[in-house]
Design an enzyme around this catalytic site. Structure first.
Site, PDB file in Angstrom:
ATOM      1  N   GLU A 284     -22.389 -52.532  74.062  1.00 58.62           N
ATOM      2  CA  GLU A 284     -22.338 -53.962  73.777  1.00 58.62           C
ATOM      3  C   GLU A 284     -23.351 -54.731  74.622  1.00 58.62           C
ATOM      4  O   GLU A 284     -24.004 -55.670  74.139  1.00 58.62           O
ATOM      5  CB  GLU A 284     -20.924 -54.478  74.042  1.00 58.62           C
ATOM      6  CG  GLU A 284     -20.633 -55.848  73.464  1.00 58.62           C
ATOM      7  CD  GLU A 284     -19.155 -56.180  73.541  1.00 58.62           C
ATOM      8  OE1 GLU A 284     -18.494 -56.232  72.495  1.00 58.62           O
ATOM      9  OE2 GLU A 284     -18.654 -56.357  74.670  1.00 58.62           O
ATOM     10  N   GLU A 287     -26.683 -54.192  73.150  1.00 56.97           N
ATOM     11  CA  GLU A 287     -26.790 -54.986  71.921  1.00 56.97           C
ATOM     12  C   GLU A 287     -27.056 -56.456  72.250  1.00 56.97           C
ATOM     13  O   GLU A 287     -27.893 -57.110  71.597  1.00 56.97           O
ATOM     14  CB  GLU A 287     -25.502 -54.849  71.115  1.00 56.97           C
ATOM     15  CG  GLU A 287     -25.535 -55.586  69.771  1.00 56.97           C
ATOM     16  CD  GLU A 287     -24.236 -55.476  68.998  1.00 56.97           C
ATOM     17  OE1 GLU A 287     -24.178 -56.015  67.872  1.00 56.97           O
ATOM     18  OE2 GLU A 287     -23.264 -54.877  69.516  1.00 56.97           O
ATOM     19  N   CYS A 304     -13.709 -56.141  70.524  1.00 60.93           N
ATOM     20  CA  CYS A 304     -12.741 -55.193  71.092  1.00 60.93           C
ATOM     21  C   CYS A 304     -11.330 -55.397  70.569  1.00 60.93           C
ATOM     22  O   CYS A 304     -10.523 -54.466  70.590  1.00 60.93           O
ATOM     23  CB  CYS A 304     -12.719 -55.319  72.611  1.00 60.93           C
ATOM     24  SG  CYS A 304     -14.278 -54.917  73.400  1.00 60.93           S
ATOM     25  N   SER A 324     -20.227 -58.329  67.480  1.00 60.56           N
ATOM     26  CA  SER A 324     -20.846 -57.096  67.943  1.00 60.56           C
ATOM     27  C   SER A 324     -20.478 -55.978  66.974  1.00 60.56           C
ATOM     28  O   SER A 324     -19.351 -55.917  66.474  1.00 60.56           O
ATOM     29  CB  SER A 324     -20.332 -56.750  69.342  1.00 60.56           C
ATOM     30  OG  SER A 324     -20.671 -55.423  69.685  1.00 60.56           O
ATOM     31  N   LYS A 363      -3.513 -52.432  67.147  1.00 62.63           N
ATOM     32  CA  LYS A 363      -4.264 -51.178  67.261  1.00 62.63           C
ATOM     33  C   LYS A 363      -3.784 -50.149  66.242  1.00 62.63           C
ATOM     34  O   LYS A 363      -4.537 -49.268  65.836  1.00 62.63           O
ATOM     35  CB  LYS A 363      -4.119 -50.618  68.679  1.00 62.63           C
ATOM     36  CG  LYS A 363      -4.890 -51.383  69.741  1.00 62.63           C
ATOM     37  CD  LYS A 363      -6.385 -51.229  69.557  1.00 62.63           C
ATOM     38  CE  LYS A 363      -7.164 -51.954  70.638  1.00 62.63           C
ATOM     39  NZ  LYS A 363      -8.625 -51.885  70.412  1.00 62.63           N
ATOM     40  N   GLU A 366      -5.711 -50.951  63.280  1.00 63.08           N
ATOM     41  CA  GLU A 366      -7.131 -50.670  63.500  1.00 63.08           C
ATOM     42  C   GLU A 366      -7.447 -49.199  63.263  1.00 63.08           C
ATOM     43  O   GLU A 366      -8.432 -48.868  62.585  1.00 63.08           O
ATOM     44  CB  GLU A 366      -7.530 -51.050  64.925  1.00 63.08           C
ATOM     45  CG  GLU A 366      -9.016 -50.786  65.198  1.00 63.08           C
ATOM     46  CD  GLU A 366      -9.409 -51.055  66.634  1.00 63.08           C
ATOM     47  OE1 GLU A 366     -10.518 -51.589  66.851  1.00 63.08           O
ATOM     48  OE2 GLU A 366      -8.625 -50.721  67.547  1.00 63.08           O
ATOM     49  N   GLU A 371     -12.882 -47.641  57.618  1.00 59.29           N
ATOM     50  CA  GLU A 371     -14.203 -47.400  58.204  1.00 59.29           C
ATOM     51  C   GLU A 371     -14.146 -46.711  59.562  1.00 59.29           C
ATOM     52  O   GLU A 371     -15.187 -46.330  60.109  1.00 59.29           O
ATOM     53  CB  GLU A 371     -14.986 -48.714  58.328  1.00 59.29           C
ATOM     54  CG  GLU A 371     -14.390 -49.725  59.289  1.00 59.29           C
ATOM     55  CD  GLU A 371     -13.441 -50.695  58.624  1.00 59.29           C
ATOM     56  OE1 GLU A 371     -13.233 -51.799  59.159  1.00 59.29           O
ATOM     57  OE2 GLU A 371     -12.889 -50.354  57.547  1.00 59.29           O
ATOM     58  N   CYS A 512      -5.013 -58.517  76.589  1.00 56.79           N
ATOM     59  CA  CYS A 512      -4.203 -57.324  76.314  1.00 56.79           C
ATOM     60  C   CYS A 512      -2.984 -57.219  77.220  1.00 56.79           C
ATOM     61  O   CYS A 512      -1.996 -56.564  76.858  1.00 56.79           O
ATOM     62  CB  CYS A 512      -5.054 -56.071  76.470  1.00 56.79           C
ATOM     63  SG  CYS A 512      -6.529 -56.049  75.422  1.00 56.79           S
TER      64      CYS A 512
END
Length: 590
Positions: A284, A287, A304, A324, A363, A366, A371, A512
């Site tokens: 990141e 990037e 994230c 990102s 999560k 996710e 993908e 989190c």
């Protein structure tokens, strides 16, 4: 602040004039029972469990008012333990129980249920009322959250949290009379509305009307399968909440005992998501530098938090190019475990079962996203919450407090302080700045605690001056936690009111550390302890004790690039560690 004098059960106290009687009672050391009350979130006097007897200057109030919404006044005399109050409180709880699913022994919230605890405190041994039981409507279609209407007590805490804290509002009161329940509109599943699966509704619920979609049995089956090689990763925030499952104070770090417990559960390798948090910073950060120096899309926004990603896809698709392209640390770890680690260990990636322990219910969704795989191999197979790990440890009869402190396994186990602080709001930003600043200045900077991005303010802005293309440049940054605050930032950017280069967003308030999968902290405890602050403090203490505090200093991450990936943002890194996102619409099944 102006204060008033009140008397509570004969105890005189002086409190701020904007206090409620409930808060004033705590100042006097008096515990008033509550159920629907959730400090600063749900203060609606719906359950009538906190009623008290009040007179002002000798004039009694006509009815028993609810202390959670009654503001104090000079000369107020409050009594919480009269026969009338005790009878009213007990009757109100008994009426709630009359329509409640009381299968407590098999309930997900057995021993952490606030209604159950209240019944014990009030010494309720039977329910004299025979009400119509609430219909058991189980919505378990979402990969993250299960809703059970038979457990709901209509307190409204989840409704207020979703609407007022997160700014989403997918839950509300529906139907009428005894048929009333809390649900999405038109009886839609949680799967098919604009729910981001953050799980804040679960954290708010006093009972088990909302819970995570459990994968414990799936993980036990994998561990017990001799043909499977099961690896586990643990997110930074889990280590400052897991101890609460075993009676330790909120925010106590239990990193070493957590590692030891996972080994005793039977996982073949115990790793640490701190490793892939450091890896995320390398990808990141590179990037961001590329976008700053090559004219890329700005502001760049972190990726994230899966709840935040889903919120952006649903509500702000115009900002998808700003995200990102990095996968989250959870997914990066899974991809590396089934490629780099599998190759070094000589294991067929298809035999590896990748498990994550996360503070987050989102999560779960996710790792199920289509993908999130490489060449047909899923990055992560199962994601468990902190609570689920606690349950597994209890099921295995492991004496957690007696465990020794152990270190995670090598290759994917090393982490730095920068990786640890990923678990709290501002942590990703601070970790990125520690590395980006070193790279741009060419120095090993020692002043690495960026206080401006720390704390629980909903939106934080700051700037740092760093050399970009040889020119000192003011890098403007913003940090938001909670989706309602994310909306404020994005709206300000759209309106031209906020000019920044880099934005960190976490879907959950506090980050989190207060994810929807963390240990439950009751509304009563929250009056005295802020779990966001306590757990964040635990992570910062972990950061300070580690010998390496910058992601680019992680020796195992360096070896990964030297031996396998070659360079950050390179061809193989993009294949394994980066992804894409698409706009979504309401009521669309994932």
């Amino acid at each position: 602040m102006d204060k008033v004098n009140v008397t509570i059960n004969g105890i005189q106290v002086s409190v701020p004039k904007d206090y409620t009687v409930l808060l004033a009672a705590r100042e006097a050391g008096v515990d008033i029972p509550t159920l629907c009350y959730l400090k600063d979130i749900n203060e609606i006097a719906a359950c009538r469990v906190c009623v008290v007897s009040v007179d002002i200057n000798g004039v009694p109030m006509r009815n028993l008012p609810a202390s959670c919404v009654l503001q104090v006044a000079e000369g107020m005399n409050v009594r919480t333990n009269t026969p009338e109050v005790r009878e009213a409180v007990k009757t109100n709880v008994e009426l709630l129980l009359a329509s409640h699913n009381r299968e407590c022994l098999t309930c997900r919230r057995n021993r952490t249920c606030e209604l159950q605890k209240l019944c014990d405190e009030l010494d309720i041994k039977e329910v004299p009322y025979d009400g119509e039981k609430r219909e058991a409507h189980i919505d378990d279609l979402s990969p993250s959250i299960v809703r059970d209407s038979s457990k709901c007590i209509l307190c409204g805490r989840c409704v207020s949290t979703c609407r007022n804290v997160q700014g989403i509002g997918v839950l509300d009161f529906t139907k009428r009379g005894v048929k009333t329940e809390v649900a999405p509109a038109f009886d839609f599943s949680m799967r098919d509305v604009e729910c981001v699966y953050c799980g804040q509704c679960i954290e708010a619920c006093p009972v088990a009307a909302l819970r995570e979609h459990s994968n414990i049995d799936d993980v036990w089956a994998a561990i017990d399968d001799p043909e499977k090689y099961v690896v586990v990763q643990t997110a930074p925030a889990v280590r400052v909440s897991l101890g609460e499952e075993f009676g330790l104070p909120v925010g106590t770090p239990v990193t070493g005992k957590m590692t030891a417990a996972l080994r005793r559960l039977g996982f073949d390798k115990v790793f640490d998501t701190n490793f892939s948090a450091d890896l995320t910073i390398m990808e990141e950060g590179t990037e961001l530098l590329s976008r700053l120096t090559n004219g890329g899309v700005l502001p760049m926004i972190t990726s994230c938090s899966p709840g935040w990603i889903r919120y952006c896809e649903l509500n702000y698709p115009e900002f998808l190019p700003n995200l990102s392209t990095c996968k989250s640390p959870q997914q990066m770890f899974g991809a590396i475990a089934k490629s780099y680690f599998a190759e070094k260990a000589g294991i067929d990636p298809k035999k590896i079962v990748s498990v994550s322990i996360m503070p987050c219910t989102s999560k779960k969704s996710e790792c199920a996203r289509p993908e999130m795989e490489v060449d047909g191999v899923r990055d992560v197979d199962y994601s468990l919450t902190t609570r689920e790990l606690g349950d597994m440890i209890k099921q295995a009869r492991i004496r957690f407090a007696s465990l020794p402190d152990e270190e995670p396994d090598s290759i994917l186990g090393e982490g730095t302080g920068a990786g640890v602080i990923f678990g709290t709001t501002g942590g990703v930003m601070e970790a990125a700045l520690r590395t980006v600043a070193d790279i741009l200045t060419g120095k090993d900077l020692q002043d690495i605690e960026y206080q401006a991005v720390r704390g629980l303010e909903g939106v934080k802005t700051a700037s740092v001056t760093l050399p970009v293309n040889g020119v000192d440049t003011e890098i403007k940054i913003a940090v938001a936690h909670g989706t309602a605050n994310a909306a404020k930032v994005l709206d300000a950017v759209k309106a031209g009111e906020l000019d920044v280069h880099f934005i960190e967003v976490m879907a959950c308030p506090g980050g989190c550390v207060h994810g929807g999968g963390q240990s439950i902290v009751s509304s009563k405890v929250r009056l005295d302890v802020n779990p966001k602050e306590a757990r964040a403090a635990g992570l910062y203490s972990e950061d300070r004790r580690l010998p390496k505090r910058k992601s680019h200093e992680n020796a195992e991450v360096k070896a990964l690039y030297d031996e396998y990936l070659k360079e950050p943002n390179g061809h193989l890194a993009h294949k394994l560690l980066h992804t894409h996102y698409e706009a979504k619409t309401s009521y669309k099944q994932d």
